[in-house]
Write a protein that holds these residues in place. Sequence first.
Motif, PDB file in Angstrom:
ATOM      1  N   HIS A 105      -3.697   0.020  -6.423  1.00  0.00           N
ATOM      2  CA  HIS A 105      -4.900   0.842  -6.546  1.00  0.00           C
ATOM      3  C   HIS A 105      -4.529   2.151  -7.227  1.00  0.00           C
ATOM      4  O   HIS A 105      -3.457   2.688  -6.990  1.00  0.00           O
ATOM      5  N   ARG A 106      -5.394   2.607  -8.055  1.00  0.00           N
ATOM      6  CA  ARG A 106      -5.099   3.823  -8.813  1.00  0.00           C
ATOM      7  C   ARG A 106      -6.200   4.860  -8.625  1.00  0.00           C
ATOM      8  O   ARG A 106      -6.938   5.178  -9.556  1.00  0.00           O
ATOM      9  N   PRO A 107      -6.318   5.385  -7.417  1.00  0.00           N
ATOM     10  CA  PRO A 107      -7.363   6.381  -7.198  1.00  0.00           C
ATOM     11  C   PRO A 107      -7.094   7.658  -7.993  1.00  0.00           C
ATOM     12  O   PRO A 107      -5.959   8.130  -8.057  1.00  0.00           O
ATOM     13  N   SER A 160       0.851  -1.190   0.000  1.00  0.00           N
ATOM     14  CA  SER A 160       0.000   0.000   0.000  1.00  0.00           C
ATOM     15  C   SER A 160       0.886   1.240   0.000  1.00  0.00           C
ATOM     16  O   SER A 160       2.021   1.210   0.447  1.00  0.00           O
TER      17      SER A 160
END
Length: 569
Positions: free
Chosen positions: A195-197, A156
């Motif tokens: 994750h690619r916010p 993360s």
Amino acid sequence: MSDQGTMHQGTMNGAEWLARALAGTGMSHVFFVESVMRRTLLQLGDLGVRPILAHSEKAAAYMADGYARVAGRPGVCMAQSVGAANLASGLQDPWLGRTPVIALTGHKEPSFQHRNSYQEIAHAPLFQPVTKFSTPVYTTGELPRLLRHAWRAALSDTPRPTHLDFNGLQGDVIELGQTAEPPVLETEARRIPLHRPVADERDIERAASLLTGARRLVIVAGDGAAASGAGPEVLALAEALAAPVATTLGARGIIPTTHRLSAGVAGSYSAPPANRIVHGADLVLFIGCDTGDQVTLNWTVPAIDTRIVQIESDPLEIGRSYPNTTGVVGDPKATLARLNQIVGRPARDGSYAEEAARIVADWRAGMASLVEKNTAPIAVERLCAEITRALPSDGVLVADTGYSGIWTGTMIDLNGAGQTYLRAAGSLGWAFPASLGAQCAAGSRKVVCFTGDGGFYYHLAELETARRCRIPATIVINNNSGFGQNLTGVRRISGNRPGRGEELIRFGPTDFTEVAKSFGVRGIRVEQPEDIAPALRQALAADQPVVVDVVTDLEPRAPEAWSPPRPQS
Ligand SMILES: Cc1ncc(C[n+]2csc(CCOP(=O)(O)OP(=O)(O)O)c2C)c(N)n1
């Protein structure tokens, strides 16, 4: 324990669970020093994950670091109790370099603690500064939950090492218990970033209006942008806004380094153009950039009061070092894609981009005589030019710290597409083992290691590992018989008296092809500039490791960073 090593209906021995869980993530190699988790290592082998036996725990950690950076997934390294301190010291570089390395160690049973046990000091304090998460594992029942947490924590944002310390000096606890949990670590095995916010739309719009309003806009793309694979989006934005692009050392090659908007590496490991260009900006866009001392030349480039827009996946980084910052929190690649849509193709004044291109071109022209130098001793600039020509279009370049970082970061051009650049986060000697790990992950892509002789001495023994495991990396040694970078400092404090103090930094001469040969590794010695290209060609064509030992001179200095003039007091 009655169930030791046996399989019950629906349950599995912990050692086997660990092997199956790791193999299930798709990893191809793990790195270790005996004696640790033997059953797991054997089972990993059976499951197609190759255990690479290294000659020191630090090297094993560096291999896992290089592996993780190329594979885009965690690298795993293991050591028994007495090797834990060595392993922890090897996590400093992945910690600073932000790599998800997972360290597994054993520790002696609680009944051995606090009574002068042989070979063991407390592990927790060793791992505390170099991991995001470090915990003892006392039972097999806890293993699935703790390994999953270590995995998530390593991956993360911001990715960094984690550590599990198993009960039993070889991690024996997992031999003893059973678990019924399925051996699965990730719900979906994905490359990092997981994750690619995309940032908040209003923040992106605000950034777009600041960027389009700036006249002398410069982009500084950092390691986070490189890790996000944001090169195409950075280039598209730079072209739309006529903005020169400087990078951190670790993001070298995120766009083609010969592109007219490429300003080069900024900060302390740089050639003069980038710092001049960044310092001349009226607004700097940091993208995935830690704004640390190295890329900002101790926070002088850009000047501390410069207006900043910062795109960063970790909110803690926004405005960490520059007070005048407008933050945009999101994955660099995904957020830039949206920013590019909003920015569109505005009318731009390209004069600052032209000025920047002129600064770069003038500097390159000034380097031409060294780049083309045809006589011995070999100029490192010439060596770098030959590596530029030889590196395959999908090659991986792994650079050691110090001058090796400066030479490769200033004098080797990268295509900004298939090539990858990895550099030490400061630990001398990192590059050679890291390049072996990188090559394990790279498959048919070729890995070229660039190291000084001082750096190469650290982990010479891994030549044996390279041969035994047939890891076909090309190891280029800039062999100048000393710590070249440190010559300037030693001379300065010794009053510039010729020879005085040089015993602090001179060693050798050593012929590393002879060293390589004694390990059964092929070596090619290069003493003349015209022999560099054929040597690199042969080494890159080989299906085995090759040492290319390039004899250079200690005296020449690498490019020096441009510093802004000190304010008048
Ligand atoms: C673990 C560690 N110890 C010491 C240093 C300080 N250091 C940085 S560069 C350097 C010299 C490197 O020499 P070499 O690898 O031969 O490359 P050269 O400078 O000669 O090109 C030293 C000692 C360091 N970065 N890391």
